[in-house]
Design an enzyme around this catalytic site. Structure first.
Site, PDB file in Angstrom:
ATOM      1  N   CYS A 450       0.834  -1.202   0.000  1.00 58.71           N
ATOM      2  CA  CYS A 450       0.000   0.000   0.000  1.00 58.71           C
ATOM      3  C   CYS A 450       0.868   1.250   0.000  1.00 58.71           C
ATOM      4  O   CYS A 450       0.439   2.303  -0.477  1.00 58.71           O
ATOM      5  CB  CYS A 450      -0.944  -0.002   1.190  1.00 58.71           C
ATOM      6  SG  CYS A 450      -0.131  -0.117   2.801  1.00 58.71           S
ATOM      7  N   HIS A 822      -1.356   1.187   7.511  1.00 57.55           N
ATOM      8  CA  HIS A 822      -1.851   1.132   6.128  1.00 57.55           C
ATOM      9  C   HIS A 822      -1.817   2.521   5.520  1.00 57.55           C
ATOM     10  O   HIS A 822      -1.986   3.521   6.217  1.00 57.55           O
ATOM     11  CB  HIS A 822      -3.289   0.593   6.117  1.00 57.55           C
ATOM     12  CG  HIS A 822      -3.906   0.535   4.758  1.00 57.55           C
ATOM     13  ND1 HIS A 822      -3.406  -0.261   3.755  1.00 57.55           N
ATOM     14  CD2 HIS A 822      -4.986   1.194   4.231  1.00 57.55           C
ATOM     15  CE1 HIS A 822      -4.151  -0.106   2.669  1.00 57.55           C
ATOM     16  NE2 HIS A 822      -5.103   0.770   2.937  1.00 57.55           N
TER      17      HIS A 822
END
Length: 999
Positions: A450, A822
């Site tokens: 990510c 994330h």
């Protein structure tokens, strides 16, 4: 009289004499005659009709026959027996159509007699065999006219279905090219047959109609080189109740017995039906079939049918009678064929001729068709952008036609897209998710990637950077930019919901990044830009030196084979140190401008990274004892902003440490704290600047970054003149503003006291517009010309111009450390919009200059935001991420991208103008376009394979209640039903008695 009539047939009299004699003979029938004479006259008249060698003989015989029959009805009833009727129906007669006309007239005369119903029954019984044995279109026309008038003759019960299917079979073999009739007679004959079938269907059961439709499908799906079904079947379509469309298509497209080749043949022939005069509802059936195939993911058929027929359908627009249905089919075919421009480009050459024809035709229908064609062409050029050589002539041709709005274009494309059709497979859950309603393509997370995906999406939305990347000339030495090109091409043109950037990851991942682990997105961004710059610079050097490139050396220098480089190597290489005894103003003036000073070291043109993200700054160190100054000019691609703590020792271009924050202890979270509680942060002595809402303003952090810094105590500066450590002052000044400004908030730190990694959760106010002070050296004549948005002020060492930037991208980190959590990003297109402003408006400003009109809340870019979260893309808004930390405690903005607002109005777009990368960007290179097109085709095949696999499993486990694959003809005597072999078309069991088709 009968002998005279018989001899008269072979006489040599002129035709006019014969006509007069025939009239007299016919009139004689009204006078009393002997029964034998009457029978002989009727018999001879029948021969004239059935065996006549000319139209005169046939018509003369018919005239005498009807006159004598009407005048002698009792005798005629005994003459027209069952055996005589069977003779006319069953024997091979020369003029079979006239024989049926004779039967028709005879039934008129006998109507109401005792023998009438028995004769009707004979016709009913022999109807099916008669149709099979007399496929001549005029004979069938006469027979159907007989049945339309005397409906007692129509087969009843189970034979009704067989009679209908037999008519369909015979119609399919009829062709005007193979018959002696002219086209008008052929069309009229077919219309009569269709009317009879319509009458039967209106009064028949649903099963009878379905059996007829099965036969139609079987006939048009047959594959036989010696048999091509007639397009006359198109005449039946307008009589098929539209309520059957859903049932028929749902059964046919889901029938595993229908092979792709048969389905393709059937669709191609249905499209040919559009050429039949006054073909009604054909377009609805064709479009419904195309949509139905999309629901079961049979994309191979759709591709083959579209590519083979789209040019022919487009050609039909020149014929007024079939123009409207042809346009409807053409629109769906082209608007649904979105994975490749092949189908559209097949008709491009025909566009000028069709447009010219429609303009010349002075009719409402032609002008309506022209308007629809113009809208369709705009949609297709929007969808398949990047071919100016093909599209410029078309745009010139239709410039006077109304152009649909971007919203309408997107709506048309969305509703016709193959993958947008709702699946008809029960219990079907596809692993292929539909593309986002935004039209944007996501990026698949390849295992804690990510950090890369969020950066790539943010960079992709930097429009000028994306365009420059895609326009970059191929160079084997620039591997990274070639893979970035590929990724951007797929993000622009892929039909997939998300693209897997594996090829880019292999060459873009820093060597010290462990596969499968989370990493810092800012560190990845710096490495990515550094490598892009270094590879392009190396290619420039080799090109200038004229050396041949060694492939083996390139392999060994790839990221997989080298040791971790210094990610700031390129910056340090371009740095210039200037030591002087003169004051700062004079020292800097000696350089004239930082840009010239840098370019004297680098004779190459700026690289892609330098043109887009590259800026210049000068760092000046001033000894507070002897006033000696040392200046260094260096390039930068981002500005790291630390939170104020009273000292700036931690604010360096190579540090990711947040420093000693003055924020509350609740703003620092210890990643390694097992219970998740906050850890104490060192308190500084400087109060943090706060915005009106209590959070820190980004403009204040920029100001803090550029403030002079005292170097004292353990952080003293070594003065070359004093030759010892001395208290000093360090000052940073930006001398060249980048086109895109990257700002990194240094939120991650290592707490020495607790020996733990932590993250700062301090709220920051992110303005829509940001002011960046840029210093220029020189005299009054050197003062830059500024727009009202970029105010210029004079300072001691030159001029300071506030450059205005608009926020276009934000990368958010969710978690407590750079090594976990994330990343996702918010971004919007970065083209400035046309907007009116009051230049006299008072606004917030940075020290030493007046702020731009409108202040921080003034927005110079389109307020259309997107949220990119790996493969998930949705619409978003500015407020969504500006308050993200308030809504989600661990989510904080980390990297921000700002776009410089150019004063040139030609670079701006309308506020509500749609921004479509495929339209904005230059045409893709052939190799990139081919890669995307092949992958789009592969994506359709993958979906199709998945659907077929599931359908095959269902076929094994369940038996459909009403399979269209098996078709049984109840009138077939003694034979087995048609097989399922090759070319069977999926319906089996075609009746093979009488005239038959073998396939």
């Amino acid at each position: 009289m009968d002998k005279i009539f018989c001899g008269f047939r072979t006489s040599k009299h002129p035709e006019a004499v014969k006509r007069e004699l025939i009239r007299r003979i016919a009139d004689t029938g009204s006078k009393p005659q002997h029964e034998d004479t009457i029978n002989n006259m009727l018999q001879e008249a029948v021969l004239w009709v059935t065996d006549g060698s000319s139209e005169f003989e046939e018509n003369s015989g018919m005239h005498v026959y009807t006159s004598w029959a009407k005048s002698n009805r009792a005798t005629f009833e005994n003459f027209f027996t069952k055996d005589f009727l069977l003779h006319l129906l069953c024997d091979r007669l020369q003029n079979s159509s006239k024989a049926i006309t004779l039967v028709h007239d005879s039934m008129h005369i006998l109507q109401g007699t005792s023998s009438f119903l028995s004769l009707c029954h004979i016709i009913e019984v022999k109807a099916i065999s008669f149709v099979r044995e007399h496929p001549n279109i005029l004979t069938l026309k006469a027979f159907c006219q007989l049945m339309l008038e005397f409906r007692e003759c129509i087969p009843k019960g189970a034979f009704t279905s067989t009679f209908c299917t037999t008519l369909v079979q015979v119609m399919s073999a009829a062709s005007s090219e193979n018959s002696q009739e002219n086209p008008d007679q052929f069309v009229l004959a077919v219309s009569v047959i269709a009317q009879l079938l319509n009458h039967i269907w209106q009064n028949a059961s649903t099963e009878t109609i379905l059996q007829s439709l099965k036969m139609i499908f079987r006939v048009i799906s047959v594959i036989d080189e010696d048999f091509e079904p007639s397009i006359s079947l198109g005449a039946l379509v307008k009589y098929i109740p539209l309520k059957f469309i859903t049932t028929v298509i749902k059964n046919v497209v889901a029938d595993g017995g229908v092979q792709d080749t048969n389905m393709t043949a059937a669709l191609i022939r249905m499209i040919d039906w559009l050429r039949w005069p006054s073909s009604q509802n054909v377009d609805q059936w064709v479009v419904a079939f195309l949509r139905g195939l999309a629901t079961v993911h049979k994309y191979t058929i759709l591709v083959n049918v579209t590519e083979s027929k789209v040019d022919q359908v487009f050609d039909m627009l020149q014929y007024p009678g079939i123009r409207d249905p042809a346009m409807k089919v053409l629109e769906h075919m082209l608007l649904s064929f979105q994975h490749s421009p092949v189908a559209f480009h097949q008709i491009v050459d025909q566009v000028p001729s069709i447009v010219k024809l429609l303009r010349c035709e002075n009719s409402y229908g032609a002008q309506e068709c022209l308007a629809k064609l113009g809208e369709l062409l705009h949609c297709l050029m929007f969808l398949h952008a990047g071919f100016p050589d093909l599209y410029d002539p078309i745009l010139e041709l239709i410039k006077d036609l109304a152009k649909p709005s971007a919203g309408l274009i997107k709506l048309r494309l969305a509703e016709n897209k193959w993958t947008a059709q709702k699946t008809e497979i029960t219990g079907y859950v596809s692993k292929f998710q539909p593309k986002s309603e935004t039209g944007k393509t996501g990026l698949i997370n390849l295992g804690n990637t990510c950090y890369m995906n969020s950066i790539l999406q943010a960079l992709y939305m930097c429009d000028s950077f994306r365009r420059d990347v895609l326009d970059f000339a191929p160079n084997a030495q620039c591997r990274l930019i070639l893979k970035l090109q590929q990724t951007f091409a797929f993000l622009s043109h892929s039909q997939r919901a998300a693209y897997a950037p594996g090829p880019l990851l292999k060459v873009a991942r820093p060597p010290w990044f462990s596969s499968g682990h989370q990493h810092d997105c800012s560190e990845f961004l710096r490495y990515l830009l550094d490598q892009l710059h270094e590879q392009e610079l190396a290619a420039m050097k080799r090109r200038q030196e004229g050396d041949d490139f060694n492939q083996e050396q390139m392999e060994m220098s790839s990221p997989e084979h080298v040791s971790p480089p210094n990610i700031y190597k390129s910056r340090l290489r371009s740095a210039q140190i200037v030591n002087t005894d003169v004051p700062t103003k004079e020292a800097v003036s000696a350089e004239k401008t930082p840009i010239l000073g840098i370019r004297c070291l680098n004779t190459f043109d700026p690289t892609l990274v330098e043109r887009t993200f590259g800026g210049k700054m000068i760092t000046t160190f001033k000894c507070l004892k002897c006033n000696n100054e040392s200046s260094r000019i260096e390039s930068f691609t981002d500005i790291p902003l630390a939170f104020p703590d009273g000292s700036k020792e931690n604010i360096t271009s190579s540090s990711l440490i947040g420093g000693k924050s003055m924020v509350q202890t609740s703003d620092v979270v210890d990643q390694d704290s097992a219970d998740g509680h906050n850890v104490e942060a060192d308190a500084g002595t400087t109060k943090s600047p706060e915005g009106s809402d209590g959070g820190i303003r980004l403009n204040d952090l920029v100001q803090y970054y550029l403030e002079p810094e005292k170097l004292e105590g353990d952080n003293q500066y070594k003065c070359d003149k004093c030759n010892s450590l001395q208290d000093a002052e360090r000052c940073l000044k930006i001398t060249q503003a980048p086109n895109y400004l990257i700002v990194t908030l240094l939120r991650f730190s290592y707490n020495i006291k607790t020996q733990s990694r932590s993250k700062l959760f301090t709220e920051v106010s992110y303005p829509k517009s940001l002011q960046l002070p840029v210093h220029c050296c020189g005299t009054d004549s050197d003062m830059p010309l500024a727009s009202p948005r970029c105010k210029v002020s004079k300072s001691d060492d030159g001029y300071c111009q506030n450059m205005l930037y608009g926020l276009c991208g934000v990368v958010v980190h969710s978690g407590t450390s750079s090594e976990c959590g994330h990343y996702y990003s918010y971004a919007r297109h970065s083209l400035p919009v046309q907007q009116k402003h009051n230049c006299d408006m008072e606004t917030d400003s940075l020290p030493g200059s007046q702020g731009p009109p409108g202040g921080e809340d003034t927005d110079y870019l389109q307020d259309k935001w997107y949220l990119f979260n790996d493969s998930h893309v949705i619409y978003s808004s500015y407020s969504s991420f500006s308050n993200v930390t308030k809504r989600f405690g661990r989510d904080t903005a980390y990297v921000l991208l700002y776009r410089k607002i150019d004063a040139d109005p030609s670079t701006r777009i309308d506020l509500n103008e749609s921004i479509h990368p495929a339209v904005l960007d230059s045409p893709l290179r052939t190799d990139l376009r081919d890669q995307v097109a092949k992958d789009n085709a592969r994506y359709l095949q993958e979906q199709e394979l998945e659907a077929r696999t599931l359908a095959a499993r269902r076929t094994v486990n369940t038996k459909p209640l009403n399979s269209w694959y098996k078709y049984e003809d109840s009138d077939d005597q003694g034979g087995s039903p048609g097989g399922c072999g090759p070319g069977g078309g999926g319906f089996g069991g075609m009746d093979t008695s009488g005239s038959r088709f073998v396939y």
